[in-house]
Design a protein around this motif. Sequence first.
Motif, mmCIF file in Angstrom:
data_model
loop_
_atom_site.group_PDB
_atom_site.id
_atom_site.type_symbol
_atom_site.label_atom_id
_atom_site.label_comp_id
_atom_site.label_asym_id
_atom_site.label_seq_id
_atom_site.Cartn_x
_atom_site.Cartn_y
_atom_site.Cartn_z
ATOM 1 N N ASN A 63 0.825 -1.219 0.000
ATOM 2 C CA ASN A 63 0.000 0.000 0.000
ATOM 3 C C ASN A 63 0.852 1.258 0.000
ATOM 4 O O ASN A 63 0.336 2.353 -0.209
ATOM 5 N N THR A 64 2.142 1.094 0.250
ATOM 6 C CA THR A 64 3.058 2.234 0.299
ATOM 7 C C THR A 64 3.970 2.274 -0.922
ATOM 8 O O THR A 64 4.147 3.328 -1.522
ATOM 9 N N PHE A 65 4.541 1.130 -1.274
ATOM 10 C CA PHE A 65 5.535 1.064 -2.337
ATOM 11 C C PHE A 65 4.995 0.343 -3.559
ATOM 12 O O PHE A 65 4.226 -0.608 -3.435
ATOM 13 N N HIS A 66 5.433 0.780 -4.739
ATOM 14 C CA HIS A 66 5.063 0.087 -5.969
ATOM 15 C C HIS A 66 6.182 0.228 -6.982
ATOM 16 O O HIS A 66 6.998 1.148 -6.915
ATOM 17 N N LEU A 67 6.203 -0.713 -7.893
ATOM 18 C CA LEU A 67 7.212 -0.709 -8.942
ATOM 19 C C LEU A 67 6.896 0.372 -9.969
ATOM 20 O O LEU A 67 5.734 0.752 -10.147
ATOM 21 N N PRO A 68 7.921 0.841 -10.648
ATOM 22 C CA PRO A 68 7.686 1.833 -11.706
ATOM 23 C C PRO A 68 6.994 1.193 -12.905
ATOM 24 O O PRO A 68 6.800 -0.029 -12.951
ATOM 25 N N SER A 69 6.665 2.020 -13.880
ATOM 26 C CA SER A 69 6.048 1.501 -15.101
ATOM 27 C C SER A 69 6.991 0.522 -15.793
ATOM 28 O O SER A 69 8.200 0.519 -15.551
ATOM 29 N N GLU A 70 6.440 -0.298 -16.641
ATOM 30 C CA GLU A 70 7.220 -1.327 -17.348
ATOM 31 C C GLU A 70 8.426 -0.717 -18.060
ATOM 32 O O GLU A 70 9.521 -1.280 -18.048
ATOM 33 N N SER A 71 8.238 0.446 -18.673
ATOM 34 C CA SER A 71 9.338 1.068 -19.415
ATOM 35 C C SER A 71 10.473 1.544 -18.501
ATOM 36 O O SER A 71 11.594 1.725 -18.956
ATOM 37 N N ASP A 72 10.191 1.723 -17.212
ATOM 38 C CA ASP A 72 11.215 2.165 -16.264
ATOM 39 C C ASP A 72 11.781 1.042 -15.399
ATOM 40 O O ASP A 72 12.595 1.299 -14.521
ATOM 41 N N MET A 73 11.366 -0.188 -15.655
ATOM 42 C CA MET A 73 11.856 -1.307 -14.845
ATOM 43 C C MET A 73 13.350 -1.547 -15.023
ATOM 44 O O MET A 73 13.980 -2.163 -14.175
ATOM 45 N N ARG A 74 13.928 -1.020 -16.090
ATOM 46 C CA ARG A 74 15.370 -1.217 -16.300
ATOM 47 C C ARG A 74 16.197 -0.377 -15.321
ATOM 48 O O ARG A 74 17.374 -0.607 -15.128
ATOM 49 N N PHE A 75 15.574 0.615 -14.706
ATOM 50 C CA PHE A 75 16.264 1.471 -13.749
ATOM 51 C C PHE A 75 16.123 0.913 -12.333
ATOM 52 O O PHE A 75 15.206 0.176 -12.029
ATOM 53 N N SER A 76 17.038 1.291 -11.478
ATOM 54 C CA SER A 76 16.958 0.937 -10.057
ATOM 55 C C SER A 76 16.035 1.960 -9.397
ATOM 56 O O SER A 76 16.485 2.978 -8.872
ATOM 57 N N TRP A 77 14.734 1.673 -9.411
ATOM 58 C CA TRP A 77 13.761 2.688 -9.051
ATOM 59 C C TRP A 77 12.542 2.065 -8.391
ATOM 60 O O TRP A 77 12.111 0.972 -8.757
ATOM 61 N N VAL A 78 11.968 2.746 -7.425
ATOM 62 C CA VAL A 78 10.727 2.352 -6.750
ATOM 63 C C VAL A 78 9.909 3.620 -6.539
ATOM 64 O O VAL A 78 10.469 4.712 -6.426
ATOM 65 N N HIS A 79 8.600 3.477 -6.463
ATOM 66 C CA HIS A 79 7.708 4.600 -6.158
ATOM 67 C C HIS A 79 7.100 4.400 -4.777
ATOM 68 O O HIS A 79 6.834 3.264 -4.375
ATOM 69 N N ALA A 80 6.859 5.507 -4.080
ATOM 70 C CA ALA A 80 6.211 5.455 -2.772
ATOM 71 C C ALA A 80 5.110 6.497 -2.714
ATOM 72 O O ALA A 80 5.270 7.616 -3.214
ATOM 73 N N ASP A 81 4.023 6.131 -2.087
ATOM 74 C CA ASP A 81 2.938 7.065 -1.798
ATOM 75 C C ASP A 81 3.389 7.881 -0.592
ATOM 76 O O ASP A 81 3.527 7.338 0.514
#
Length: 119
Positions: A63-81
């Motif tokens: 509910n807090t963290f989610h993966l980036p869009s498919e096109s950004d999965m190649r990056f070391s990246w996470v999204h947070a609310d």
Amino acid sequence: MAVIDDVRSLGSELERSYEVYVRGRLKFRVKQIVYVAFSLDERVMGFGFPKEERAGLVASAPNTFHLPSESDMRFSWVHADLAALDPREARELVVDAWRMVVPQKVSRAYDLIHPHGPG
């Protein structure tokens, strides 16, 4: 509940870091590497995070963290609310993302000045 102002000062306080606006979105950079970026509505914070650990982070708090869009999965990246984070946790995520893009000696110097992490 964290808001952008809880972490904004880090964009210029962390060594070698600076803030920029790209297409209306606030981003923190070291040189040309973006390590934190906010959505236009400032509700979501994207941040650098080790690829091999991000599935575990998302699974630990979906509910807090989610993966980036498919096109950004190649990056070391996470999204947070941001609303799901407390301010200290948001600041720690920013500092950890910054650590990924600066030399270890710069990161170690930060630890000497801030032995208990970001305030």
